[in-house]
Design a protein around this motif. Structure first.
Motif, PDB file in Angstrom:
ATOM      1  N   HIS A 189      47.355 -42.635 -18.579  1.00 16.30           N
ATOM      2  CA  HIS A 189      46.285 -41.752 -18.088  1.00 16.30           C
ATOM      3  C   HIS A 189      45.795 -42.217 -16.709  1.00 16.30           C
ATOM      4  N   SER A 190      45.966 -43.505 -16.386  1.00 20.57           N
ATOM      5  CA  SER A 190      45.569 -43.981 -15.051  1.00 20.57           C
ATOM      6  C   SER A 190      46.424 -43.339 -13.964  1.00 20.57           C
ATOM      7  N   HIS A 206      44.517 -40.288 -13.098  1.00 19.85           N
ATOM      8  CA  HIS A 206      43.376 -40.543 -12.198  1.00 19.85           C
ATOM      9  C   HIS A 206      43.887 -40.715 -10.764  1.00 19.85           C
ATOM     10  N   ASP A 220      38.594 -39.763 -32.598  1.00 20.93           N
ATOM     11  CA  ASP A 220      39.194 -38.912 -31.558  1.00 20.93           C
ATOM     12  C   ASP A 220      38.714 -37.474 -31.794  1.00 20.93           C
ATOM     13  N   VAL A 244      36.506 -49.541 -21.726  1.00 23.24           N
ATOM     14  CA  VAL A 244      37.864 -49.663 -21.183  1.00 23.24           C
ATOM     15  C   VAL A 244      38.284 -48.403 -20.419  1.00 23.24           C
ATOM     16  N   THR A 290      42.821 -54.274 -17.876  1.00 19.84           N
ATOM     17  CA  THR A 290      44.217 -54.688 -18.173  1.00 19.84           C
ATOM     18  C   THR A 290      44.237 -56.076 -18.831  1.00 19.84           C
ATOM     19  N   ARG A 318      52.474 -42.255 -26.801  1.00 16.19           N
ATOM     20  CA  ARG A 318      52.825 -42.589 -25.413  1.00 16.19           C
ATOM     21  C   ARG A 318      54.134 -41.934 -25.012  1.00 16.19           C
TER      22      ARG A 318
HETATM   23  P1  NAD Z   1      45.451 -40.775 -23.204  1.00 13.41           P
HETATM   24  O1  NAD Z   1      45.300 -39.511 -22.442  1.00 13.41           O
HETATM   25  O2  NAD Z   1      46.775 -41.162 -23.748  1.00 13.41           O
HETATM   26  O3  NAD Z   1      44.410 -40.820 -24.417  1.00 13.41           O
HETATM   27  C1  NAD Z   1      43.061 -40.426 -24.342  1.00 13.41           C
HETATM   28  C2  NAD Z   1      42.615 -40.106 -25.775  1.00 13.41           C
HETATM   29  O4  NAD Z   1      41.208 -39.954 -25.773  1.00 13.41           O
HETATM   30  C3  NAD Z   1      43.215 -38.806 -26.317  1.00 13.41           C
HETATM   31  O5  NAD Z   1      43.728 -39.031 -27.623  1.00 13.41           O
HETATM   32  C4  NAD Z   1      42.033 -37.845 -26.343  1.00 13.41           C
HETATM   33  O6  NAD Z   1      42.133 -36.883 -27.383  1.00 13.41           O
HETATM   34  C5  NAD Z   1      40.881 -38.815 -26.573  1.00 13.41           C
HETATM   35  N1  NAD Z   1      39.576 -38.316 -26.118  1.00 13.41           N
HETATM   36  C6  NAD Z   1      39.280 -37.700 -24.961  1.00 13.41           C
HETATM   37  N2  NAD Z   1      37.970 -37.405 -24.915  1.00 13.41           N
HETATM   38  C7  NAD Z   1      37.429 -37.859 -26.069  1.00 13.41           C
HETATM   39  C8  NAD Z   1      36.121 -37.853 -26.622  1.00 13.41           C
HETATM   40  N3  NAD Z   1      35.078 -37.324 -25.966  1.00 13.41           N
HETATM   41  N4  NAD Z   1      35.923 -38.396 -27.845  1.00 13.41           N
HETATM   42  C9  NAD Z   1      36.962 -38.945 -28.532  1.00 13.41           C
HETATM   43  N5  NAD Z   1      38.235 -38.987 -28.055  1.00 13.41           N
HETATM   44  C10 NAD Z   1      38.460 -38.439 -26.846  1.00 13.41           C
HETATM   45  O7  NAD Z   1      44.896 -41.903 -22.209  1.00 13.41           O
HETATM   46  P2  NAD Z   1      45.276 -43.480 -22.145  1.00 13.41           P
HETATM   47  O8  NAD Z   1      46.514 -43.647 -21.335  1.00 13.41           O
HETATM   48  O9  NAD Z   1      45.155 -44.048 -23.493  1.00 13.41           O
HETATM   49  O10 NAD Z   1      44.067 -43.999 -21.221  1.00 13.41           O
HETATM   50  C11 NAD Z   1      42.731 -43.894 -21.661  1.00 13.41           C
HETATM   51  C12 NAD Z   1      41.780 -44.250 -20.518  1.00 13.41           C
HETATM   52  O11 NAD Z   1      41.887 -45.656 -20.252  1.00 13.41           O
HETATM   53  C13 NAD Z   1      42.081 -43.550 -19.189  1.00 13.41           C
HETATM   54  O12 NAD Z   1      40.865 -43.236 -18.531  1.00 13.41           O
HETATM   55  C14 NAD Z   1      42.842 -44.613 -18.426  1.00 13.41           C
HETATM   56  O13 NAD Z   1      42.803 -44.434 -17.031  1.00 13.41           O
HETATM   57  C15 NAD Z   1      42.075 -45.830 -18.845  1.00 13.41           C
HETATM   58  N6  NAD Z   1      42.778 -47.102 -18.657  1.00 13.41           N
HETATM   59  C16 NAD Z   1      41.985 -48.184 -18.480  1.00 13.41           C
HETATM   60  C17 NAD Z   1      42.568 -49.422 -18.316  1.00 13.41           C
HETATM   61  C18 NAD Z   1      41.736 -50.627 -18.124  1.00 13.41           C
HETATM   62  O14 NAD Z   1      42.310 -51.680 -17.859  1.00 13.41           O
HETATM   63  N7  NAD Z   1      40.418 -50.572 -18.269  1.00 13.41           N
HETATM   64  C19 NAD Z   1      43.981 -49.550 -18.330  1.00 13.41           C
HETATM   65  C20 NAD Z   1      44.750 -48.413 -18.526  1.00 13.41           C
HETATM   66  C21 NAD Z   1      44.139 -47.183 -18.718  1.00 13.41           C
END
Ligand code: NAD
Length: 352
Positions: A33-34, A37, A200, A275, A301, A347
């Motif tokens: 998902h990043s 962004h 979710d 996160v 990360t 994924r």
């Molecule tokens: P993804 O799109 O695979 O999964 C997101 C999930 O969240 C989906 O299953 C969606 O249905 C659910 N969702 C969305 N809104 C919701 C809500 N209001 N309530 C409950 N569930 C909800 O995304 P991902 O690849 O797992 O990434 C998730 C987030 O983490 C992204 O914003 C990504 O950029 C971020 N991220 C952060 C880090 C870090 O190091 N902090 C690292 C990688 C990704």
């Protein structure tokens, strides 16, 4: 990639490695998902504000893809320990090597990062230039598609679960059953004694969370997150936690609704680990934090040594990253479009 524009496949000259550099032939690149962004150009800061990724020092055009598994094609004259054909996973969170975080081995928290797939061209490509052999981990015998998750989705989940672990046994709430959250469920189940509750908006994703080991699942779309009082998801979660609340919440979404729900379900001394980068702003009722002695922390990360530990856990079969969709390089727009439309359950990877 440029913000808001369709991705294009370009023909570039094959890179040749200098010094410690290694050229890796990409087998698979995870779709995170990043990357979305990055494609959107930044992050929602709430109240109409937007943090541009260019303000973090990222320059377009850039080739996305930070979860990269492949084989060594060519190693530079000063690269050690890897030969042509070796299967490898790239640690993408490249730091400066000099700041306090880098010196203690947390390059992921470097003051001036140079991450692959963000600051340097990444894995939505046939070849990737890795700045040093020191960012590679051998993955002999591990499925390369699944291994990609170990560089970000699982790595971030592992780091977050370690922050939550101090409070277990008890309950860990995982919010968001996407690429990161599903690994969070699986890892929390494997390395803690806590009961895992996954939240979710989508029953298909929650079904997969069950398969990954969640003890309970809650659909916050159906019942509302916090505001609906006794019928809310927050109330449901608290009742699942013996009426007292959870020791830890890991919020892989981190939007105002989810973070508010996370805070609401914490018991005394609980921790909220933020996160996700969905973003926005929330109001905080300040007295709750000291009265309940709550900790709010971020997780970004993970370190190179965390990634090596994860590779070992995967080698032993203790964690099993699951890849559910595969796309070709010329389908990168479709892959990101599907992720944005929440059509990817689990994924996905790109196989160039
Ligand atoms: P993804 O799109 O695979 O999964 C997101 C999930 O969240 C989906 O299953 C969606 O249905 C659910 N969702 C969305 N809104 C919701 C809500 N209001 N309530 C409950 N569930 C909800 O995304 P991902 O690849 O797992 O990434 C998730 C987030 O983490 C992204 O914003 C990504 O950029 C971020 N991220 C952060 C880090 C870090 O190091 N902090 C690292 C990688 C990704």
């Amino acid at each position: 990639m440029e913000p808001g524009k369709p991705l294009e496949v370009s023909e570039l000259e094959s890179p040749s490695p200098r010094g410690e550099e290694v050229i890796v032939k990409v087998t698979s690149a995870g779709v995170c998902h990043s990357d979305l962004h990055l494609w959107e150009g930044g992050y929602d800061m709430g109240d109409g504000e937007f943090l541009k990724v260019t303000d973090r020092g990222i320059k377009y055009p850039v080739t996305p893809g930070h979860e990269i598994a492949g084989t060594v094609l060519e190693a530079g004259p000063d690269a050690k320990g890897f030969s042509k054909g070796d299967p490898v996973l790239i640690y993408p969170w490249v730091g400066c090597g000099r700041c306090p975080a880098c010196r203690e081995g947390s390059e992921n928290l470097c003051d001036t990062p140079g991450s692959v797939g963000l600051f340097l061209d990444g894995g939505y490509a046939e070849l990737v230039r890795v700045p040093s052999y020191r960012y590679l981990v051998g993955i002999d015998g591990i499925d390369p598609d699944g291994a990609t998750s170990l560089a970000c989705a699982a790595l971030t989940a592992y780091n977050s679960v370690k922050k939550a672990d101090a409070a277990s046994p008890g309950f860990i709430v995982v919010i968001g059953a996407g690429g990161l959250g599903l690994m969070g469920v699986q890892i929390a189940k494997a390395v803690t004694k806590a009961k895992i509750i996954c939240v979710d908006l989508d029953d298909n994703k929650l079904k997969m969370a069950r398969e990954m080991g969640a003890d309970f699942v809650v659909n916050s779309n159906v019942i509302g997150s916090v505001s609906a009082g006794s019928g809310s998801a927050a109330q449901k979660i608290i009742s699942l936690c013996d009426g007292k609340g959870a020791e830890s919440v890991i919020d892989f979404v981190n939007s105002p609704q989810t973070a508010q729900m996370g805070l609401a379900v914490l018991r005394k001394r609980g921790s909220l680990i933020l996160v996700g980068l969905f973003g926005g702003k929330m109001e905080l009722s300040l007295v709750t934090i000291p009265l309940k002695s709550i900790t709010i922390q971020g997780a970004y990360t993970g370190s190179y040594s965390d990634m090596k530990e994860l590779v070992e856990l995967a080698r032993k079969g203790i964690i099993k990253p699951k890849i559910t969709r595969r796309y070709g390089l010329d389908e990168a727009n479709e892959a990101l479009g599907d992720l944005k439309a929440r059509k990817i359950n689990g994924r996905a990877v790109i196989n160039p």
